[in-house]
Design an enzyme around this catalytic site. Structure first.
Site, PDB file in Angstrom:
ATOM      1  N   CYS A  75     -41.601  18.476 116.769  1.00 40.15           N
ATOM      2  CA  CYS A  75     -42.307  19.764 116.759  1.00 40.15           C
ATOM      3  C   CYS A  75     -43.142  19.999 118.022  1.00 40.15           C
ATOM      4  O   CYS A  75     -43.603  21.115 118.247  1.00 40.15           O
ATOM      5  CB  CYS A  75     -43.183  19.871 115.520  1.00 40.15           C
ATOM      6  SG  CYS A  75     -42.260  19.551 114.009  1.00 40.15           S
ATOM      7  N   HIS A 111     -49.074  24.259 116.496  1.00 37.09           N
ATOM      8  CA  HIS A 111     -47.781  24.145 115.813  1.00 37.09           C
ATOM      9  C   HIS A 111     -47.969  24.676 114.390  1.00 37.09           C
ATOM     10  O   HIS A 111     -48.898  24.288 113.681  1.00 37.09           O
ATOM     11  CB  HIS A 111     -47.329  22.689 115.819  1.00 37.09           C
ATOM     12  CG  HIS A 111     -46.206  22.414 114.871  1.00 37.09           C
ATOM     13  ND1 HIS A 111     -45.075  23.201 114.829  1.00 37.09           N
ATOM     14  CD2 HIS A 111     -46.046  21.470 113.910  1.00 37.09           C
ATOM     15  CE1 HIS A 111     -44.264  22.734 113.898  1.00 37.09           C
ATOM     16  NE2 HIS A 111     -44.829  21.691 113.316  1.00 37.09           N
ATOM     17  N   ASN A 118     -42.281  26.141 108.698  1.00 34.10           N
ATOM     18  CA  ASN A 118     -42.364  25.253 109.857  1.00 34.10           C
ATOM     19  C   ASN A 118     -41.012  25.247 110.573  1.00 34.10           C
ATOM     20  O   ASN A 118     -40.027  24.733 110.046  1.00 34.10           O
ATOM     21  CB  ASN A 118     -42.725  23.852 109.355  1.00 34.10           C
ATOM     22  CG  ASN A 118     -42.822  22.834 110.463  1.00 34.10           C
ATOM     23  OD1 ASN A 118     -42.424  23.078 111.594  1.00 34.10           O
ATOM     24  ND2 ASN A 118     -43.349  21.670 110.125  1.00 34.10           N
TER      25      ASN A 118
HETATM   26  N1  ACO Z   1     -44.192  22.318  94.556  1.00 31.08           N
HETATM   27  C1  ACO Z   1     -44.944  21.817  93.548  1.00 31.08           C
HETATM   28  N2  ACO Z   1     -45.464  20.588  93.572  1.00 31.08           N
HETATM   29  C2  ACO Z   1     -45.227  19.839  94.659  1.00 31.08           C
HETATM   30  C3  ACO Z   1     -44.459  20.290  95.747  1.00 31.08           C
HETATM   31  C4  ACO Z   1     -43.923  21.585  95.653  1.00 31.08           C
HETATM   32  N3  ACO Z   1     -43.160  22.116  96.637  1.00 31.08           N
HETATM   33  N4  ACO Z   1     -44.408  19.317  96.668  1.00 31.08           N
HETATM   34  C5  ACO Z   1     -45.108  18.284  96.195  1.00 31.08           C
HETATM   35  N5  ACO Z   1     -45.609  18.595  94.987  1.00 31.08           N
HETATM   36  C6  ACO Z   1     -46.401  17.778  94.091  1.00 31.08           C
HETATM   37  C7  ACO Z   1     -46.204  16.302  94.331  1.00 31.08           C
HETATM   38  O1  ACO Z   1     -45.024  15.848  93.705  1.00 31.08           O
HETATM   39  C8  ACO Z   1     -47.440  15.745  93.705  1.00 31.08           C
HETATM   40  O2  ACO Z   1     -47.252  15.683  92.314  1.00 31.08           O
HETATM   41  P1  ACO Z   1     -47.794  14.417  91.469  1.00 31.08           P
HETATM   42  O3  ACO Z   1     -49.272  14.459  91.651  1.00 31.08           O
HETATM   43  O4  ACO Z   1     -47.332  14.718  90.102  1.00 31.08           O
HETATM   44  O5  ACO Z   1     -47.165  13.228  92.086  1.00 31.08           O
HETATM   45  C9  ACO Z   1     -48.486  16.816  93.967  1.00 31.08           C
HETATM   46  O6  ACO Z   1     -47.767  18.007  94.312  1.00 31.08           O
HETATM   47  C10 ACO Z   1     -49.404  16.473  95.094  1.00 31.08           C
HETATM   48  O7  ACO Z   1     -48.621  16.019  96.183  1.00 31.08           O
HETATM   49  P2  ACO Z   1     -49.267  15.761  97.565  1.00 31.08           P
HETATM   50  O8  ACO Z   1     -48.264  15.255  98.526  1.00 31.08           O
HETATM   51  O9  ACO Z   1     -50.513  14.977  97.370  1.00 31.08           O
HETATM   52  O10 ACO Z   1     -49.661  17.250  97.935  1.00 31.08           O
HETATM   53  P3  ACO Z   1     -50.592  17.706  99.070  1.00 31.08           P
HETATM   54  O11 ACO Z   1     -51.754  18.426  98.554  1.00 31.08           O
HETATM   55  O12 ACO Z   1     -50.842  16.608 100.056  1.00 31.08           O
HETATM   56  O13 ACO Z   1     -49.681  18.771  99.795  1.00 31.08           O
HETATM   57  C11 ACO Z   1     -48.258  18.873 101.724  1.00 31.08           C
HETATM   58  C12 ACO Z   1     -48.396  18.382 100.296  1.00 31.08           C
HETATM   59  C13 ACO Z   1     -48.334  20.395 101.734  1.00 31.08           C
HETATM   60  C14 ACO Z   1     -46.941  18.435 102.313  1.00 31.08           C
HETATM   61  C15 ACO Z   1     -49.440  18.275 102.509  1.00 31.08           C
HETATM   62  O14 ACO Z   1     -49.483  16.874 102.374  1.00 31.08           O
HETATM   63  C16 ACO Z   1     -49.389  18.600 103.950  1.00 31.08           C
HETATM   64  O15 ACO Z   1     -49.721  19.681 104.335  1.00 31.08           O
HETATM   65  N6  ACO Z   1     -48.999  17.648 104.796  1.00 31.08           N
HETATM   66  C17 ACO Z   1     -48.797  17.885 106.180  1.00 31.08           C
HETATM   67  C18 ACO Z   1     -47.384  17.732 106.431  1.00 31.08           C
HETATM   68  C19 ACO Z   1     -46.728  18.902 107.051  1.00 31.08           C
HETATM   69  O16 ACO Z   1     -47.239  19.971 107.232  1.00 31.08           O
HETATM   70  N7  ACO Z   1     -45.514  18.618 107.382  1.00 31.08           N
HETATM   71  C20 ACO Z   1     -44.709  19.569 107.989  1.00 31.08           C
HETATM   72  C21 ACO Z   1     -43.672  18.885 108.742  1.00 31.08           C
HETATM   73  S1  ACO Z   1     -44.266  17.758 109.846  1.00 31.08           S
HETATM   74  C22 ACO Z   1     -44.444  18.478 111.284  1.00 31.08           C
HETATM   75  O17 ACO Z   1     -44.291  19.622 111.447  1.00 31.08           O
HETATM   76  C23 ACO Z   1     -44.825  17.606 112.375  1.00 31.08           C
END
Ligand code: ACO
Length: 333
Positions: free
Chosen positions: A126, A260, A290
């Protein structure tokens, strides 16, 4: 100081100017969160509140090179630069249509770029577009006379490498291409930092040939979301501060910051951490998700189309991606 050091000391004074931007989105149109609800156990409410994303585009039968060609042609037309004046063509992508030939070589043929120009793809995830600007500047410093312009693209089709049964990843990404035509300029100061650090190769990766040989599926994105989040909110302020220090400026001197576009919450966290003004940070990820290396040039393109980028303004762009790679630059519009 020896002759080489004297010459090198003058390089930082040579800046970079973006002459034209272009973009391309899949023709099938936006895919709302409600569609993602039909694929995996998720909800519009969850996606919006955790990421800010409302819709994204998927390319379907369209190819990455078709998006890249459209974005590049628009950037060339808007810049007034002719294909035959391009000395360097760089495509940042982690989702090329084929492993070989490169997308850049395919663009040479499709756009009629000079056959004796430097052109290649590279993968800095990215952060790719910003790695591309940095590399293009260095290549232009050594370009042949008459080949004073570079074409830099971020062009991605993540939909080809998503597991549409994995709600942790499939709701986050979208396909797009965006391109910039740039030239060296002494009137447009440019400062940049790039870096890479790999503590944990499995935190964010797209599987490949070696995975397939071991019987695992190839070409699938895997991510440990919370670890990525922690990395992002640390590296973004750090790289913004590094580039500001190089330029001898403060954040208050900057007109726009373009992060990003991965996640709203990451950007809000950075705004708070840096005691910045939220309106300084441009956000368009609600429309595209993204788009990896395309996200920053796509944001710049939207800003330009909305009339937000004015001559003389200072713009910081900052990216991070799998690797982890990171990069930031300060552009003068
Ligand atoms: N819909 C509903 N529930 C979901 C989803 C979804 N799409 N995805 C995950 N969950 C659930 C998980 O299974 C978990 O459930 P559980 O508690 O029963 O196990 C719960 O939501 C919490 O999961 P977390 O991973 O803790 O959720 P979090 O609040 O951290 O949000 C997210 C997840 C949005 C990915 C966050 O971690 C984040 O923003 N991370 C940054 C990563 C990112 O932006 N990556 C993009 C690509 S990387 C890049 O561009 C470099």
């Amino acid at each position: 100081m020896d002759k080489l050091s004297t010459l090198r000391a003058e390089w930082p004074q040579i800046g970079l100017k973006i002459l034209g931007l272009g973009h391309a989105l899949p023709a099938a149109g936006p895919v709302p969160n409600s569609y993602m609800e039909t694929l995996v156990d998720t909800s519009d409410e969850w996606i919006c509140s955790r990421t800010g994303i409302r819709e994204r585009y998927f390319c379907g039968r369209q190819t990455n090179i078709e998006l890249a060609e459209q974005a590049a042609a628009e950037a060339l037309a808007r810049s007034g630069v002719k294909a035959e004046q391009i000395g360097v063509c760089l495509v940042a992508t982690f989702t090329p249509d084929r492993m070989s030939p490169s997308m850049a070589c395919m663009l040479q043929q499709r756009l009629g770029l000079p056959e004796d120009s430097l052109m290649f793809d590279f993968n800095a995830a990215c952060a790719g577009f910003l790695y591309g600007l940095q590399t293009a500047r260095q290549c232009l410093l050594a370009a042949e006379p008459g080949r004073s312009y570079a074409l830099v693209l971020g062009s991605e089709t993540p939909s080809r490498v998503l597991d549409f049964t994995d709600r942790n990843t499939c709701v986050l990404f979208g396909d797009a291409a965006a391109a910039a035509v740039v030239e060296l300029s002494v009137d447009n100061p440019y400062w940049a930092v790039c870096g890479s650090k790999t503590d944990n190769e499995n935190m964010l990766y797209c599987s490949g040939l070696a995975d397939q040989q071991q019987g695992k599926p190839g070409g699938v994105v895997h991510m440990q979301g919370q670890d990525v989040f922690r990395f992002a909110v640390d590296i973004i302020p750090h790289s913004i501060e590094q580039v500001l220090a190089k330029a001898g400026l403060e954040l208050a001197d900057i007109d726009h910051v373009v992060c990003h576009q991965a996640n709203n919450r990451i950007i809000s966290h950075v705004v708070k951490k840096m005691h910045a003004a939220p309106e300084q940070f441009f956000i368009n990820l609600q429309h595209y998700g993204n788009t990896s290396s395309a996200s920053i040039p796509l944001a710049l393109n939207d800003m330009w189309e909305q009339g937000l980028l004015l001559p003389g303004q200072r713009v910081i762009c900052v990216g991070f991606g799998a690797g982890f790679t990171w990069a930031a630059c300060l552009l003068t519009w």
